[in-house]
Design a protein around this motif. Structure first.
Motif, PDB file in Angstrom:
ATOM      1  N   ASN A  87       1.049  -1.258  -0.026  1.00 55.68           N
ATOM      2  CA  ASN A  87       0.548  -0.133  -0.735  1.00 55.68           C
ATOM      3  C   ASN A  87       0.393   1.106  -0.026  1.00 55.68           C
ATOM      4  N   GLY A  88       1.480   1.215   0.901  1.00 55.96           N
ATOM      5  CA  GLY A  88       2.591   2.333   0.768  1.00 55.96           C
ATOM      6  C   GLY A  88       3.480   2.431  -0.408  1.00 55.96           C
ATOM      7  N   LEU A  89       4.297   1.402  -1.592  1.00 61.22           N
ATOM      8  CA  LEU A  89       4.112   1.592  -2.633  1.00 61.22           C
ATOM      9  C   LEU A  89       3.548   2.269  -3.364  1.00 61.22           C
ATOM     10  N   TYR A  90       2.424   1.580  -3.798  1.00 63.19           N
ATOM     11  CA  TYR A  90       1.532   2.339  -4.435  1.00 63.19           C
ATOM     12  C   TYR A  90       1.659   3.792  -4.078  1.00 63.19           C
ATOM     13  N   ASP A  91       1.613   4.094  -2.951  1.00 61.77           N
ATOM     14  CA  ASP A  91       1.320   5.982  -2.427  1.00 61.77           C
ATOM     15  C   ASP A  91       2.460   6.410  -3.314  1.00 61.77           C
ATOM     16  N   ALA A  92       3.899   5.830  -3.341  1.00 62.16           N
ATOM     17  CA  ALA A  92       4.386   6.381  -4.084  1.00 62.16           C
ATOM     18  C   ALA A  92       4.867   6.343  -5.117  1.00 62.16           C
ATOM     19  N   GLN A  93       3.869   5.130  -6.241  1.00 64.94           N
ATOM     20  CA  GLN A  93       3.811   4.814  -7.225  1.00 64.94           C
ATOM     21  C   GLN A  93       2.426   6.313  -8.035  1.00 64.94           C
ATOM     22  N   MET A  94       1.747   6.591  -7.382  1.00 65.65           N
ATOM     23  CA  MET A  94       0.804   7.337  -7.241  1.00 65.65           C
ATOM     24  C   MET A  94       1.166   8.843  -7.996  1.00 65.65           C
ATOM     25  N   ASP A  95       1.845   8.734  -6.774  1.00 66.91           N
ATOM     26  CA  ASP A  95       2.390   9.858  -5.995  1.00 66.91           C
ATOM     27  C   ASP A  95       3.722  10.690  -6.349  1.00 66.91           C
ATOM     28  N   ASN A  96       3.994   9.727  -7.214  1.00 64.89           N
ATOM     29  CA  ASN A  96       5.593  10.048  -8.483  1.00 64.89           C
ATOM     30  C   ASN A  96       6.816   9.777  -7.232  1.00 64.89           C
ATOM     31  N   GLN A  97       7.028   8.841  -6.683  1.00 62.21           N
ATOM     32  CA  GLN A  97       8.105   9.415  -5.386  1.00 62.21           C
ATOM     33  C   GLN A  97       9.043   8.383  -5.971  1.00 62.21           C
ATOM     34  N   PRO A  98      10.370   8.487  -5.875  1.00 59.70           N
ATOM     35  CA  PRO A  98      11.426   7.996  -5.725  1.00 59.70           C
ATOM     36  C   PRO A  98      11.487   7.054  -4.299  1.00 59.70           C
ATOM     37  N   ALA A 152      14.703   4.368  -9.519  1.00 57.04           N
ATOM     38  CA  ALA A 152      13.759   5.122  -8.525  1.00 57.04           C
ATOM     39  C   ALA A 152      13.068   6.548  -9.366  1.00 57.04           C
ATOM     40  N   MET A 153      14.936   7.483  -9.271  1.00 54.21           N
ATOM     41  CA  MET A 153      14.980   8.937  -9.432  1.00 54.21           C
ATOM     42  C   MET A 153      14.536   9.224 -10.912  1.00 54.21           C
ATOM     43  N   LEU A 154      15.059   8.385 -11.887  1.00 58.94           N
ATOM     44  CA  LEU A 154      14.895   9.005 -13.162  1.00 58.94           C
ATOM     45  C   LEU A 154      12.709   9.032 -13.526  1.00 58.94           C
ATOM     46  N   ARG A 155      12.499   7.959 -13.048  1.00 57.96           N
ATOM     47  CA  ARG A 155      10.999   7.652 -12.648  1.00 57.96           C
ATOM     48  C   ARG A 155      10.309   8.787 -12.538  1.00 57.96           C
ATOM     49  N   LYS A 156      10.816   8.667 -10.717  1.00 55.45           N
ATOM     50  CA  LYS A 156      10.059   9.498  -9.582  1.00 55.45           C
ATOM     51  C   LYS A 156       8.912   8.022  -9.671  1.00 55.45           C
ATOM     52  N   GLN A 157       9.102   6.625  -9.301  1.00 63.03           N
ATOM     53  CA  GLN A 157       8.097   5.409  -8.938  1.00 63.03           C
ATOM     54  C   GLN A 157       9.366   4.662  -8.079  1.00 63.03           C
ATOM     55  N   PRO A 158       8.748   4.285  -7.147  1.00 59.20           N
ATOM     56  CA  PRO A 158       9.184   3.102  -5.905  1.00 59.20           C
ATOM     57  C   PRO A 158      10.068   1.647  -7.391  1.00 59.20           C
ATOM     58  N   ALA A 159      11.013   1.029  -6.763  1.00 59.69           N
ATOM     59  CA  ALA A 159      11.553   0.294  -7.275  1.00 59.69           C
ATOM     60  C   ALA A 159      12.234  -1.094  -6.365  1.00 59.69           C
TER      61      ALA A 159
END
Length: 605
Positions: A87-98, A152-159
């Motif tokens: 759930n926390g990783l989806y929060d990062a994905q949907m709000d564009n966070q590395p 993660a930094m380039l795409r602003k997503q979780p890895a």
């Protein structure tokens, strides 16, 4: 002393600029945790923050990325711990966070054998992560870790990096120049992208041609506040901020009309309905009904996420670039406009709206404290440098309507995912990110019960590490999952169903006191200001248990026919609190009507 794969990963995490990780232990990640423990206190140490649940650890890693601009890192064991991160990783994905998640796995020989706590983690994380890979040999660990951080930094997503238990303890040596072996770079890729000169010129032409220009600014413009304001000053543009972009533009900018939509302002609605040009800056604002009509306004969008360009409005220009770098290039090409009538009108309407919000906050309800009054009182007393977090639900409505963030303040929440309970781990993360500054958490009782209240235990554990220990938690206590109750009425025309909506009541202030904090109970409107004053006078942790009405409508700036009709349908079907809903909605709408009359005929009538 020999170096293991885990030792290398710890050193590499530090090399990527990370000094703090959020984790929860387990045997599947045990060798890595052991290496963290051995490094503790030395120059190789990573600060290890252990909240009460893996989901909280992932939300904290996401919040850390939002507040600091660094990569957030969370650590968990194999199957159950890894699943809890989602759930926390989806929060990062949907709000564009590395964010980089490091998760354990059973030993290599056990993979695919249906043994205890062994599952296909690559398949599990394939949807949420921009990169997920299992480290199978010591030679591969460098390229896997580096690729995870860089991507993660380039795409602003979780890895996600999966570390099998036996690999964690294997000896590590720097890889040689051999076939099939990658010697990777630990250097990030630049994301300060500027669009081509012809596109920059086209954006300037579009803005210069407009007479009623609106900038819709999101969290993707963070760090570009000065450029946004300079462009608005030259072009005479009004500014709307998306909810997560609320702190990008200071509230005291007179033509900043705050948010638009259900939790927005009427001046923002004016901008949307009357602008002839709209420029979306770092936002993926999802509510198309609150964007201009097709053909009404020329549109352009600037975003570092190319896949999110042109999604919400038929823009004629879509510029892939960093907002700050793009505006730096555009600013010299903008024409200084002398006509300020658009900005002046918006500023005037905003003053009227603020008066209306103040009036709404003072409406008295028979079944509890006015929640608007609580949040308005908090806003009036926000100290400089504070971080304010809001939860999903009606708390977000009151945050949008009443919180005004000055320059130097921060505010955030779970945005596109809008998960419940995030406000509490976000606020605690703000204390780690800015330990010399105060923080405020606004949260509903349903979200507070959903793991949120557990984090008071985390606060107790780490409080001594914060030079400034002021943390104010405002629990909106109405024994109801209020936002869902209103959505049942307004979206589907159904009555609120107590079987799903009631929240078991408890003494939240007393719970805080059990942990050694200050608890304040508020049961009447006339207690609100004194309680908030007392909370901000306390240098430590204070929980305000505000017994608020469950029936105050989160009214949009313009009540749509669908909103009104569906609410009426729900009441006709037998809403269990029908009488209070009708009465309280009437009070709220009456307060709004008074302000509209004043605005139409003069403030002295």
């Amino acid at each position: 002393m020999s170096t293991t794969v885990s030792d290398f990963v710890i050193d590499r995490i530090r090399a990527w600029g990370v000094s703090r990780v959020f984790g929860y232990p387990g045997d599947g990640i045990g060798a890595f945790d052991g290496a963290l423990g051995k490094a503790d206190g030395g120059e190789r140490a990573l600060e290890y923050v252990r909240p009460t649940h893996e989901e909280i650890a992932a939300l904290m890693a996401t919040a850390h990325a939002k507040f600091t601009g660094e990569v957030g890192v969370c650590v968990a064991t194999s199957s159950p711990g890894a699943f809890h991160l989602l759930n926390g990783l989806y929060d990062a994905q949907m709000d564009n966070q590395p964010v980089v998640a490091i998760v354990g796995q059973q030993g290599l020989a056990a993979v695919g054998t249906f043994t205890q706590q062994e599952s296909n983690l690559e398949r599990v994380f394939a949807d949420v992560a921009c990169y997920v890979e299992t480290v199978t040999t010591p030679d591969a660990v460098g390229v896997v870790v580096d690729t995870a951080f860089r991507t993660a930094m380039l795409r602003k997503q979780p890895a996600v990096v999966v570390l099998p238990h036996d690999v964690q303890a294997m000896a590590y040596e720097a890889p040689a120049a051999e076939h099939w072996v990658s010697r990777s770079s630990g250097v990030p890729a630049s994301t300060r992208i500027t669009p081509p000169a012809d596109q920059v010129a086209a954006l300037a032409e579009l803005i210069n041609a407009g007479e009623k220009v609106t900038f819709l600014v999101g969290a993707g413009a963070r760090g570009a506040t000065d450029q946004v304001l300079a462009a608005a000053e030259k072009s005479g543009a009004g500014i709307i901020t998306a909810l997560r972009g609320k702190d990008v533009v200071p509230a005291d900018v007179p033509y900043h009309t705050q948010q638009v939509g259900l939790l927005g302002s009427r001046p923002s609605l004016t901008q949307i309905k009357e602008c002839d040009t709209i420029v979306l800056l770092g936002t993926n604002y999802p509510y198309g009904e609150y964007l201009p009509a097709t053909g009404q306004a020329r549109g352009a969008q600037v975003d570092i996420k190319p896949e999110q360009l042109g999604l919400r409005y038929p823009t004629e220009l879509n510029l892939w670039g960093d907002v700050g770098a793009t505006l730096d290039a555009v600013l010299p090409l903008l024409t200084e406009k002398s006509d300020r009538s658009w900005q002046e009108r918006l500023a005037s309407e905003m003053r009227e709206w603020e008066a209306e919000m103040a009036r709404q906050a003072l409406v008295a309800y028979d079944d509890g404290v006015n929640p608007r009054r609580v949040i308005a009182a908090v806003n009036d007393r926000l100290p400089d440098g504070v971080t304010v977090t809001a939860d999903a639900g009606t708390t977000a409505d009151w945050y949008g309507h009443h919180i005004r963030l000055r320059r130097g303040m921060r505010g955030d929440m779970s945005g596109r995912l809008a998960t419940m309970l995030a406000a509490m781990p976000y606020a605690v993360t703000a204390k780690f990110a800015f330990p010399d500054r105060p923080a405020v958490c606004t949260i509903g009782d349903g979200a507070f019960q959903m793991l949120g209240m557990n984090e008071l235990i985390t606060v107790k554990k780490y409080l001594r590490d914060w030079p400034n220990q002021q943390l104010v938690i405002v629990v909106m206590h109405n024994d109801d999952l209020g936002q869902v109750s209103w959505e049942m009425r307004t979206e589907d025309g159904n009555p609120m169903w107590r079987g799903s909506q009631d929240v078991e009541t408890m003494d939240y202030a007393g719970y805080a006191e059990l942990l050694g904090f200050t608890g304040i109970t508020v049961r009447t409107d006339d207690e609100v200001e004194g309680a908030v004053e007392r909370a901000f006078a306390n240098p430590g942790v204070t929980l305000i248990d505000a017994h608020v009405s469950r029936n105050v409508p989160p009214l949009p700036p313009h009540i749509t026919a669908e909103y009104a009709i569906n609410t009426a349908k729900s009441l006709l079907k037998g809403d269990p609190v029908e009488a209070d809903v009708v009465k309280d909605s009437a009070k709220a709408m009456a307060a709004e009507a008074v302000e509209r009359v004043k605005g139409a005929f003069g403030r002295d009538r």
